[in-house]
Design an enzyme around this catalytic site. Sequence first.
Site, PDB file in Angstrom:
ATOM      1  N   ASP A   1      25.624  57.929   7.834  1.00 52.05           N
ATOM      2  CA  ASP A   1      25.165  59.207   7.274  1.00 52.05           C
ATOM      3  C   ASP A   1      25.369  60.319   8.289  1.00 52.05           C
ATOM      4  O   ASP A   1      25.831  61.416   7.954  1.00 52.05           O
ATOM      5  CB  ASP A   1      23.664  59.157   6.938  1.00 52.05           C
ATOM      6  CG  ASP A   1      23.346  58.105   5.890  1.00 52.05           C
ATOM      7  OD1 ASP A   1      24.231  57.805   5.082  1.00 52.05           O
ATOM      8  OD2 ASP A   1      22.210  57.604   5.885  1.00 52.05           O
TER       9      ASP A   1
ATOM     10  N   HIS B   1      17.230  59.207   0.478  1.00 48.36           N
ATOM     11  CA  HIS B   1      18.461  59.799  -0.062  1.00 48.36           C
ATOM     12  C   HIS B   1      18.265  60.208  -1.519  1.00 48.36           C
ATOM     13  O   HIS B   1      18.631  61.302  -1.938  1.00 48.36           O
ATOM     14  CB  HIS B   1      19.609  58.780  -0.038  1.00 48.36           C
ATOM     15  CG  HIS B   1      20.206  58.534   1.308  1.00 48.36           C
ATOM     16  ND1 HIS B   1      20.634  59.552   2.124  1.00 48.36           N
ATOM     17  CD2 HIS B   1      20.479  57.383   1.971  1.00 48.36           C
ATOM     18  CE1 HIS B   1      21.135  59.023   3.238  1.00 48.36           C
ATOM     19  NE2 HIS B   1      21.048  57.715   3.174  1.00 48.36           N
TER      20      HIS B   1
ATOM     21  N   HIS C   1      14.708  54.123   3.286  1.00 45.70           N
ATOM     22  CA  HIS C   1      15.918  54.878   3.625  1.00 45.70           C
ATOM     23  C   HIS C   1      16.616  55.364   2.341  1.00 45.70           C
ATOM     24  O   HIS C   1      16.891  56.546   2.171  1.00 45.70           O
ATOM     25  CB  HIS C   1      16.848  53.984   4.455  1.00 45.70           C
ATOM     26  CG  HIS C   1      18.105  54.655   4.895  1.00 45.70           C
ATOM     27  ND1 HIS C   1      18.284  55.166   6.154  1.00 45.70           N
ATOM     28  CD2 HIS C   1      19.257  54.924   4.229  1.00 45.70           C
ATOM     29  CE1 HIS C   1      19.480  55.714   6.244  1.00 45.70           C
ATOM     30  NE2 HIS C   1      20.095  55.581   5.087  1.00 45.70           N
ATOM     31  N   GLU C   2      16.840  54.427   1.417  1.00 46.92           N
ATOM     32  CA  GLU C   2      17.530  54.801   0.175  1.00 46.92           C
ATOM     33  C   GLU C   2      16.662  55.711  -0.682  1.00 46.92           C
ATOM     34  O   GLU C   2      17.162  56.626  -1.333  1.00 46.92           O
ATOM     35  CB  GLU C   2      17.950  53.555  -0.618  1.00 46.92           C
ATOM     36  CG  GLU C   2      18.989  52.679   0.075  1.00 46.92           C
ATOM     37  CD  GLU C   2      20.225  53.439   0.551  1.00 46.92           C
ATOM     38  OE1 GLU C   2      20.640  54.401  -0.124  1.00 46.92           O
ATOM     39  OE2 GLU C   2      20.763  53.075   1.612  1.00 46.92           O
TER      40      GLU C   2
END
Length: 356
Positions: A209, A136, A132-133
């Site tokens: 988000d 980003h 997930h990170e």
Amino acid sequence: MDGFDTTEGVIIIAATNRPDVLDSALMRPGRFDRQIFIDLPDLVGREQILRVHARKLAIAEDVDLSIVARGTPGLSGAELANLLNESALLAARRNKKRVDMRDIEDAREKVQFGRERRRIMDDEDKKIVAYHEAGHALVGAVVDDGELPVHKVTIIPRGRSLGSTMYMPKKDIYNYAKRRMLARLATLYGGRIAEEIVLGDITSGASSDILLATKLARSMVCDWGMSPLGPVAYGENHDTVFLGREITRSENFSEETARLIDVEIHKLIDEQYNRAKSIIIEKRAALDKIAEALLQYETIEGRHVNEILEYGEIRSPVLPPIIAKPEDTLPGKKITEKTAPKSLPGDAPAPAPSPA
Ligand code: ZN
């Protein structure tokens, strides 16, 4: 206010956080007729405030307060003082004689993003957060126009989030251009898309988000005239800041317009979602590398993300995390301001500001 002669030379100064609710009798001519709006300190102001508070501490030579100032937009003087105080406590807990950049950096993250919560996550959860990170960070690094580079990516839970991707603006940003807003939208969806592509499933981890992206897209359409609906304010925002930041929107448009607004919001979001998706598909190898690095090191810096993008691997060293003992399990006496590193007579002063 009555009873003062105009020749008496008495000046009355008052301060308020709520100029919006002052009685108009107070504000009429001849009374409080000069108003000075004191804003939060800007980049230069923050550096100077930090310098003042840093004088009381023993500061290591690697500390560059201008970088700290860059990373703290929106912080007030009191918050900056608190940040330095926190770094001194951290340094003491790490048995250092001087407060170094690492302590300040960690304190900044604690103050801005919440305390680290080291808790046991199983490998599957860790992998989800890492991808997930990484999503980003990858999209953020690719769409960056040089003004808002990725600063750090971490899968250490902080505050309410399971991981974070942090950005360090080059300067204080007062005006957000549409181009940057679109980049922000794409970046926000990077996390969710990485989960979807790599793990074949999506999680609830992207809820904040999605909320942020939706709010941003709505403002672009309704407040900033950044859609084909034109420069019209749809609905007035009543930002009652002091009542829990509740924003009410009084509708001044037809149901037909409401539908058009929804369509435009969706369009903005879909375009950026797809932009982020193609970035992630195209740079899938880099995504895997970033996620692997996060699983290995937990925290990597923006330059590591850029190295992976450029060379396919991390080339500069990654600092291992410093695990300080939690405050409440410290042996012996509690660290107070008194036991934290303080400047001693003859200590070198904080580094002078570099000429701008
Ligand atoms: Zn996210």
